[in-house]
Design an enzyme around this catalytic site. Sequence first.
Site, PDB file in Angstrom:
ATOM      1  N   GLY A 197      -7.092   0.365   6.459  1.00  0.00           N
ATOM      2  CA  GLY A 197      -7.223  -0.939   5.813  1.00  0.00           C
ATOM      3  C   GLY A 197      -7.617  -2.011   6.805  1.00  0.00           C
ATOM      4  N   SER A 198      -7.150  -3.218   6.551  1.00  0.00           N
ATOM      5  CA  SER A 198      -7.615  -4.371   7.328  1.00  0.00           C
ATOM      6  C   SER A 198      -6.932  -4.453   8.686  1.00  0.00           C
ATOM      7  CB  SER A 198      -7.346  -5.658   6.567  1.00  0.00           C
ATOM      8  OG  SER A 198      -5.958  -5.944   6.585  1.00  0.00           O
ATOM      9  N   GLY A 238      -3.515  -6.614   8.256  1.00  0.00           N
ATOM     10  CA  GLY A 238      -2.415  -5.867   7.645  1.00  0.00           C
ATOM     11  C   GLY A 238      -2.000  -4.684   8.494  1.00  0.00           C
ATOM     12  N   GLY A 239      -2.982  -3.993   9.048  1.00  0.00           N
ATOM     13  CA  GLY A 239      -2.691  -2.811   9.846  1.00  0.00           C
ATOM     14  C   GLY A 239      -1.938  -3.158  11.115  1.00  0.00           C
ATOM     15  N   CYS A 297     -15.766   1.566   6.074  1.00  0.00           N
ATOM     16  CA  CYS A 297     -15.316   1.192   7.414  1.00  0.00           C
ATOM     17  C   CYS A 297     -16.355   1.602   8.449  1.00  0.00           C
ATOM     18  CB  CYS A 297     -13.968   1.835   7.725  1.00  0.00           C
ATOM     19  SG  CYS A 297     -13.879   3.542   7.231  1.00  0.00           S
ATOM     20  N   GLU A 311      -6.205   2.890  10.962  1.00  0.00           N
ATOM     21  CA  GLU A 311      -7.642   2.689  11.124  1.00  0.00           C
ATOM     22  C   GLU A 311      -7.880   1.285  10.603  1.00  0.00           C
ATOM     23  OE1 GLU A 311     -10.287   5.277   8.725  1.00  0.00           O
ATOM     24  OE2 GLU A 311     -11.493   3.465   8.865  1.00  0.00           O
TER      25      GLU A 311
END
Lengths: 471, 471
Positions: free
Chosen positions: A213-214, A217-218, A274, A237
């Site tokens: 994800g982002s 957030g990650g 991605c 990732e």
Amino acid sequence: MTTTTPTPTATLSATTDAELDAVFAAAAAARGPLAALGIDGRRRALDAAAAALRDAAEALIPIAREETHLPEGRLRGEIERTAFQLELYGQAASTAFRVDHDPADAAADPAPRPELYRSHRPIGVVLNFAASNFPFAFSVAGTDTASALAAGCPVVVKTHSGHPRLSVATWQVVAPVLEAHGCPPGTLALIAGTQAGIRALQDPRVGAAAFTGSLKGGRALFDIACARPTPIPFYGELGSVNPAVVAPHAAATRGDEIAAGFFASFTLGAGQYCTKPGLLFWPESVPVPDSLLSAVRDASLHELLNERITAGFEDTSTALENHPGVSILSRSEAGASRALLLATDAASVLADPASIVECFGPAALVIRYRDGAELVDALGTVEGSLTGTIHADDEDDAIVRRVLGVMEDRVGRIVWDDWPTGVAVAVGQQHGGPYPAATSSLHTSVGTHAIDRFLRPIAYQNVPERFLPVP
Amino acid sequence: MTTTTPTPTATLSATTDAELDAVFAAAAAARGPLAALGIDGRRRALDAAAAALRDAAEALIPIAREETHLPEGRLRGEIERTAFQLELYGQAASTAFRVDHDPADAAADPAPRPELYRSHRPIGVVLNFAASNFPFAFSVAGTDTASALAAGCPVVVKTHSGHPRLSVATWQVVAPVLEAHGCPPGTLALIAGTQAGIRALQDPRVGAAAFTGSLKGGRALFDIACARPTPIPFYGELGSVNPAVVAPHAAATRGDEIAAGFFASFTLGAGQYCTKPGLLFWPESVPVPDSLLSAVRDASLHELLNERITAGFEDTSTALENHPGVSILSRSEAGASRALLLATDAASVLADPASIVECFGPAALVIRYRDGAELVDALGTVEGSLTGTIHADDEDDAIVRRVLGVMEDRVGRIVWDDWPTGVAVAVGQQHGGPYPAATSSLHTSVGTHAIDRFLRPIAYQNVPERFLPVP
């Protein structure tokens, strides 16, 4: 074999503390029996899950269409990819559990050596934060789940809010089949809600977490995983600009062909990959092909995944186009989402490297470079990426050697005369890279080495054969 | 070949910011040439370093004796072990850099597949925090340095304050030999001082860190590594109580023999081993052998490594012996450090699992258990450890199966009818384990797989052969 019909309207409300506790109690209890099922037993269960997923395609695709706006062909391909992953990882587990053996040797240097038998153990319950942009391949039954199950780890999936009904429907297809093939209850569970996800990551019963994800957030979740009393591996990732370099000779001799490939790759799935090539380094000596500008202008792309991503794309692309030194080369005039091609030069990038940020959606930035030195310098400011792409002819070898050296330091996969948006599921795949592409550059989330993330080595010294694990 | 004579009085003052910057500039500049030297070139340099270390033994041992109080025989063995590690890792690098290859396949499932060639790259500059208790094997030229160099990574060693002169002397022996065999300047550097170590860990040029030491210090450094803008792997080996279980039949039939082995292991090096068996689970049905009590009483152990460790041992052992439910079985009356054997029962451990803490030094705790159920429950409260030891006869198989299941979840190495303080340097070794034994349970700091910690995978898609790395 049980055939389960998914319920297209079922969804999950935010998981409560009591529900979460029950989920982890069941997952923890599943650890032993799932390990005991063995590699072959789990492979059969994964094969059956793959078959069930394929069988359920017609029921699942309409739900996915509605929740993600992704086109049918893409979703159909993604289901097949997801099924293939389940099968391939199930087969590959026997390699991942590899054993190293040192026989006892009383005459060994530097000291007499006992017998050592090094094998692996499932790392424990895996918490998998599903992604928005691959509702099958990086979600409930996706690559993180498949690799964890192949390793013998029960999986708790934090479902993505972008496709809640599809998450439940997929689980309804896969979970009963796993159980029918010997996996214990608790092998695969779903939870929902941001707060439940955070609490789950703090649960002492979790042995590892995976996330796609982002960056924002990650990173927040990575920090939580590291701050636990008992830290756990967090395989995130996060973000990737994926630079692509077109060398001068290749640009001059086959610029239109390269431009067509670039256009197709950066607009694929409306740019929501991605691995989207977000930067195209192009020589100043060759004009950017008109064919690229017109392809962008004429593009008609589907809607983005959800409102949050739409808003994020608007914000990031607007900031990028308003950046000093950046101009608009072309933008699409029709379609539910708008393709955008921007341009700048290497000198501007060198003056302000922070201007290069990932823009999730159908936008890309062409960076004109004067010569190899400027190209290499500008490329050197790009952060860690999943991929780096090179288009070059034999005449470009000198510049390629320099570009390659810089890219190898910054990316997980070098793509040659091809585009990075296809990620083959294979032994030799590497889907990861230096931060922020991944939080652990030593691992991949796609390909059979994804299983390695969930296996902990253990050595047996002089242990009688009857007590050794059979991997 | 150059022969360098170490300077026994040279030491390092705390590294300044400017010196640190110069060290990392040189280390970063060494990355390319050290990688280019290749596996074979580095192996030759490591072989030469090993030979130089052996040649310098007579000069180094007196310095080590003075700074660590460790006996000569032990230090001599440790130098040989350190030299062997340099040689073995140099040889093993070719295996660690393993390549996976998928040929292109237009008919592949689920989509046509490009050619993929997956290899590895050195992860970058490695920062190695040296340990106090192994002044050679886990220090300047020790296992972390040897495995990083074999992987092609320049190494900056944060020297341990417990043996500053030995650190410099070892570096004087090894560094010039590495350089004489093609390693670039900056391949191996030393820094000193706690604050310099922290600043070094925050330096953006560091790609990974390794640490062997205390739980408190290691956790603080782990947290710093994770909190960096670009987090890096931190391979810490922090603390371990290393439970040993004696099954009832074995205790009854060969208790004295087991007790003798236990005594030798927990007092080896005055108990200053991270693999020291700190807990001995012993059946209530069999008296603890008098031979164990008298061996402890008659022990004459050498001085501990330094004042900080002496004070720490006093504090921890006193707290342990004053703990309710803990009594003193035996303690030594002579020697520069005092062996201490304590006793408690499994019920007390279950009532207060936090009472079990690592006590670095010559102390151990005997835990009496009533039956298999109580044994398994008490063992289940023990934190992650490097090792778990089992002494059992065939008649004990039923209890062993249960013990093994609990231990396999908690330790990195199972030791059978042997003692954990010997750590063979081999392919099948695993020196690590669940936290707090290690911060990354997926890795080992001893054995050839130690190299894996410093290699980052990279995939090459359709890249022409002339540009592929030759590992």
